[in-house]
Design an enzyme around this catalytic site. Structure first.
Site, PDB file in Angstrom:
ATOM      1  CE  LYS A 115      21.748   9.162  34.815  1.00 23.01           C
ATOM      2  NZ  LYS A 115      20.997   8.142  35.502  1.00 23.01           N
TER       3      LYS A 115
ATOM      4  CG  ASP B 228      15.345   9.011  36.541  1.00 23.55           C
ATOM      5  OD1 ASP B 228      16.105   8.469  37.347  1.00 23.55           O
ATOM      6  OD2 ASP B 228      15.206   8.623  35.359  1.00 23.55           O
TER       7      ASP B 228
ATOM      8  CG  MET C  58      18.915  15.194  26.931  1.00 26.01           C
ATOM      9  SD  MET C  58      19.425  13.482  27.260  1.00 26.01           S
ATOM     10  CE  MET C  58      18.823  12.656  25.768  1.00 26.01           C
TER      11      MET C  58
END
Length: 261
Positions: free
Chosen positions: A62, A40, A175
């Site tokens: 991502k 990742d 997030m």
């Protein structure tokens, strides 16, 4: 020559919060034995040095809504490589079961008879505040803590923040920078304007940036210090305890910078 049968296998490995040394020994051993590593965006790339020379390294990260592979494609890629090459390591930042979709990937590959294992990692929700000397719990200040995603899969603010804002617990939000205004408005609506807030960007790495304020002032601090993702938001009285513990964080970062130099 007799062909050796490939045994398809997946190990989902938590790479830790960013500091190369905050991965487990079991995680390193999994990387060393991998035939394929799918990694990742938020892992420390130095961890890839533990891979064998013949291992295939595939970036599937991502960032900010940009996808090299969609999740469905990642699932299919794991199965494909497992049957082609054997041991696939899925290397994920933090802990793979804390907002890491590790369980989804395991559920998918098990439908195809792929052996699957998990190596837990140190989640950024715990390690990043600790590196800044912020205790998530402390007698007399906080008896519990919440860990919440700031943005759901539908790109909305999590409703759990409404519940957390009413408690006396420390609230750790991952997030959440894109919803910071909305999140702080929720805390303000419950009379929490003066509760301390810390925002830590790129935690546990030499690029770490830190800002501290209150629910009322933290957005000004974010602008002043140009804080952005990836970042952890910590809301709670324990943030004010940092001044008594930050010598630990300073020493850790001094050692990290010396290693980089």
């Amino acid at each position: 020559m007799k062909r050796v049968n490939v045994v398809p296998k997946l190990t989902v490995v938590g790479a830790g919060p960013g500091d190369e040394e905050l991965i487990t020994l079991k995680g390193i051993k999994a990387i060393e034995s991998a035939n394929v590593i799918l990694y990742d965006a938020l892992i420390n790339k130095q961890l890839l040095k533990y891979a064998s020379q013949n291992a295939e390294l595939i970036y599937v990260g991502k960032r900010k809504g940009c996808y090299r592979y969609q999740q469905e494609q990642i699932n299919e890629l794991i199965v494909q490589r497992a049957f082609q090459k054997g041991h696939v390591v899925r290397l994920k930042g933090g802990d793979p079961f804390i907002f890491g979709r590790g369980s989804e990937e395991i559920d998918y590959v098990q439908k195809f008879g792929v052996e699957s294992y998990v190596v837990p990692g140190i989640t950024s929700a715990l390690a990043v505040p600790a590196y800044q000397g912020i205790p998530l719990t402390k007698r007399g200040s906080s008896e519990s803590f919440w860990v919440i995603t700031g943005t759901t899969k539908s790109h909305e603010m999590s409703n759990d923040i409404l519940l957390a804002a009413q408690s006396t617990a420390t609230v750790v939000i991952l997030m959440g920078m894109g919803k910071l205004t909305q999140i702080m408005e929720v805390f303000s609506s419950f009379g929490k304007q003066d509760v301390p807030v810390a925002i830590i960007q790129n935690g546990t790495t030499p690029e770490e940036k830190f800002g501290v304020g209150t629910v009322k002032t933290i957005e000004d601090i974010v602008r002043e210090k140009s804080l952005s993702n990836p970042a952890i938001i910590v809301v709670g009285e324990v943030v004010s305890q940092r001044s008594k513990l930050n010598s630990l964080a300073n020493q850790i970062h001094l050692n990290a910078n010396q290693n980089v130099a």
